[in-house]
Write an enzyme that holds these catalytic residues in place. Structure first.
Site, mmCIF file in Angstrom:
data_model
loop_
_atom_site.group_PDB
_atom_site.id
_atom_site.type_symbol
_atom_site.label_atom_id
_atom_site.label_comp_id
_atom_site.label_asym_id
_atom_site.label_seq_id
_atom_site.Cartn_x
_atom_site.Cartn_y
_atom_site.Cartn_z
ATOM 1 N N CYS A 50 0.826 -1.215 0.000
ATOM 2 C CA CYS A 50 0.000 0.000 0.000
ATOM 3 C C CYS A 50 0.859 1.263 0.000
ATOM 4 O O CYS A 50 0.425 2.315 -0.466
ATOM 5 C CB CYS A 50 -0.944 -0.003 1.196
ATOM 6 S SG CYS A 50 -0.110 -0.132 2.790
ATOM 7 N N ASN A 51 2.090 1.167 0.501
ATOM 8 C CA ASN A 51 2.946 2.352 0.598
ATOM 9 C C ASN A 51 4.040 2.439 -0.459
ATOM 10 O O ASN A 51 4.689 3.473 -0.581
ATOM 11 C CB ASN A 51 3.600 2.418 1.987
ATOM 12 C CG ASN A 51 2.634 2.913 3.035
ATOM 13 O OD1 ASN A 51 1.755 3.720 2.750
ATOM 14 N ND2 ASN A 51 2.770 2.419 4.254
ATOM 15 N N ARG A 52 4.268 1.356 -1.217
ATOM 16 C CA ARG A 52 5.362 1.404 -2.196
ATOM 17 C C ARG A 52 5.155 0.390 -3.320
ATOM 18 O O ARG A 52 4.524 -0.649 -3.124
ATOM 19 C CB ARG A 52 6.711 1.166 -1.524
ATOM 20 C CG ARG A 52 6.982 -0.265 -1.104
ATOM 21 C CD ARG A 52 8.353 -0.436 -0.472
ATOM 22 N NE ARG A 52 8.464 0.333 0.753
ATOM 23 C CZ ARG A 52 9.331 1.338 0.922
ATOM 24 N NH1 ARG A 52 10.153 1.678 -0.055
ATOM 25 N NH2 ARG A 52 9.384 1.992 2.065
ATOM 26 N N GLN A 116 6.366 -8.970 3.540
ATOM 27 C CA GLN A 116 5.872 -8.589 2.212
ATOM 28 C C GLN A 116 6.956 -8.763 1.146
ATOM 29 O O GLN A 116 6.680 -9.214 0.033
ATOM 30 C CB GLN A 116 5.371 -7.143 2.249
ATOM 31 C CG GLN A 116 4.114 -6.973 3.096
ATOM 32 C CD GLN A 116 3.799 -5.512 3.389
ATOM 33 O OE1 GLN A 116 4.688 -4.665 3.462
ATOM 34 N NE2 GLN A 116 2.522 -5.212 3.564
ATOM 35 N N GLY A 187 -13.100 -0.991 15.632
ATOM 36 C CA GLY A 187 -12.462 -0.305 14.509
ATOM 37 C C GLY A 187 -11.071 -0.840 14.237
ATOM 38 O O GLY A 187 -10.633 -1.841 14.816
ATOM 39 N N GLU A 188 -10.357 -0.139 13.384
ATOM 40 C CA GLU A 188 -9.027 -0.576 12.945
ATOM 41 C C GLU A 188 -8.037 -0.663 14.103
ATOM 42 O O GLU A 188 -7.250 -1.608 14.193
ATOM 43 C CB GLU A 188 -8.506 0.400 11.884
ATOM 44 C CG GLU A 188 -7.243 -0.063 11.189
ATOM 45 C CD GLU A 188 -6.788 0.907 10.110
ATOM 46 O OE1 GLU A 188 -5.577 0.961 9.850
ATOM 47 O OE2 GLU A 188 -7.637 1.619 9.545
ATOM 48 N N ILE A 190 -8.634 -1.119 17.399
ATOM 49 C CA ILE A 190 -8.950 -2.248 18.277
ATOM 50 C C ILE A 190 -8.606 -3.570 17.591
ATOM 51 O O ILE A 190 -8.118 -4.511 18.235
ATOM 52 C CB ILE A 190 -10.440 -2.214 18.698
ATOM 53 C CG1 ILE A 190 -10.668 -1.095 19.719
ATOM 54 C CG2 ILE A 190 -10.889 -3.551 19.288
ATOM 55 C CD1 ILE A 190 -9.956 -1.277 21.057
#
EC number: 1.2.1.70
Length: 416
Positions: A50-52, A116, A187-188, A190
């Protein structure tokens, strides 16, 4: 050939562009095969998170890799090129080692990136786009990432709110595996807390949420029990640890509710961590003798201290990455010299075989053996000294004393 890497990440490109150049899991296999087909060595590994998005090849042609990326995603050069970073040679190895160790991550030292990168490497091997150089590069990188984790404190300190909350619980309880945990919210944050708790051996978790279906979906993954917010008073007395993060505008756990639960617990201590803004737990709960309440501000100060610790560890990690990338390039150069030696020997043997075959044919036709032997020796000598003689002549004309010295050493002319 030389190593080439190009990429974009959270520092160089917007989310919009990162999405456009990303490779989905179902397409990355074919993408790596396609990229490898555009290189002379047939080697290519693509890392896409998602970041690269990063492309590693052993092609030596940076422009060709960029063209392939633009063509594959049907993007213009003007949109992509300004956001790309590029590495060549040793810088490729050093960058990959930094990435895999979390030194280039949004959260410094985060460990997920190594997994990853490993997945990307496995997919590249499945696609048949890995040969000796890429295999050695990535295997070395995994060893370096492990070395950095072992020899530095890069991943030891919590730098996310969720991780910090669980780290605090670990400091208070000797073993989390025997504790009962109540999580408020689904939520994300938790969900991340639940994952950290599960990794630390917690088996007894209850998730309370306004929407029961949302809590049930999360509980399925972690083997937890889902309840509504209204059921909290029934489950609170059993909780050793309470971690709350909702979007509620008003407190969910009041002083009276916690006080009643503590009485039912016969005043066994309870850790409460409120990571919500605005607060989920009334501040007055901290006044209760057996309640230990921490807020997001308390965690933030811990995170800031830990970030300073990670930055210090990162300096040590950078030194390791640089040293190890140098060692890798020494191996690459040795590989290149082996290829050169093999090519030189093959060329020399071809010259010898050709001249010997001619001499044998002339002998068969009744030629003078002594004369033919002398002719063979002269021709072989002339053929073998032709290339170094030319190199010495060119260096002399150019006044290149350094090359002349290297050639003299290589040819053994300076031996006493």
């Amino acid at each position: 050939m030389s190593l080439v890497a190009i990429g974009i990440n959270h520092k160089t490109a917007t989310v919009d562009l990162r999405e456009k150049v990303a490779f989905s899991p179902d397409k990355i296999h074919d993408a790596m095969k396609s990229l490898a087909s555009r290189t002379k060595t047939g080697e290519a590994v693509i890392i896409s998170t998602c970041n690269r998005t990063e492309l590693y090849t052993n092609t030596g042609d940076e422009a060709e890799v960029i063209r392939w990326l633009e063509e594959y995603h049907q993007l213009s050069h003007e949109d992509v090129e300004p956001c790309l970073y590029k590495f060549e040679g040793q810088a490729v190895a050093q960058h990959l080692m930094r990435v895999s160790s979390g030194l280039d991550s949004l959260i410094l030292g985060e460990p997920q990136i190594l997994g990853q990168v490993k997945q990307s490497f496995v997919k590249a091997k499945e696609a048949g786009s890995v040969a000796i150089t890429m295999d050695r590069l990535f295997q070395n990188t995994f060893s370096v990432a492990k070395k950095i984790r072992t020899e530095t404190e890069i991943g030891a300190a919590a730098v996310s709110v969720a991780f910090a909350a669980v780290s605090m619980a670990k400091h208070i309880f000797s073993s989390l595996s025997t504790t009962k945990v109540l999580l408020v919210g689904a939520g994300e944050t938790i969900e991340l807390v639940a994952r950290h708790l599960k990794d630390n051996g917690v088996d007894s978790m209850v998730v309370a949420n306004r929407t029961l279906s949302r809590a049930e979906g999360m509980c399925e993954e972690f083997g937890a029990t889902a309840i509504t917010l209204e059921q909290i008073p029934d489950y609170l007395p059993q909780a050793d640890i309470v971690i709350s993060s909702t979007a509620s505008p008003l407190p969910i756990l009041g002083k009276g509710m916690v006080e009643k639960a503590l009485k039912q617990r016969r005043h066994q201590p309870m850790l409460l961590v409120d990571i919500a803004v605005p607060r989920d737990i009334e501040a007055e709960v901290a006044e209760l003798d057996d309640a230990f309440l921490y807020t997001v501000d308390d965690l933030q100060s811990i995170i800031e201290q830990n970030m300073a610790s990670r930055r210090e560890a990162a300096e040590q990690a950078e030194v390791i990455a640089e040293e190890q990338s140098h060692l890798f390039m020494e191996w690459v150069r040795s590989l290149e010299s082996v290829d050169s030696i093999r090519e030189y020997r093959t060329a020399s043997m071809a010259i010898k075989d050709e001249l010997v075959e001619r001499a044998i044919n002339k002998l068969a036709q009744g030629g003078d053996s002594e004369k033919l032997l002398l002719e063979l020796a002269n021709k072989l000598t002339n053929k073998l000294i032709h290339a170094p003689t030319q190199a010495l002549t060119v260096a002399s004309r150019q006044g290149d004393l350094n090359s002349i010295g290297q050639l003299r050493t290589a040819l053994g002319l300076d031996k006493n």
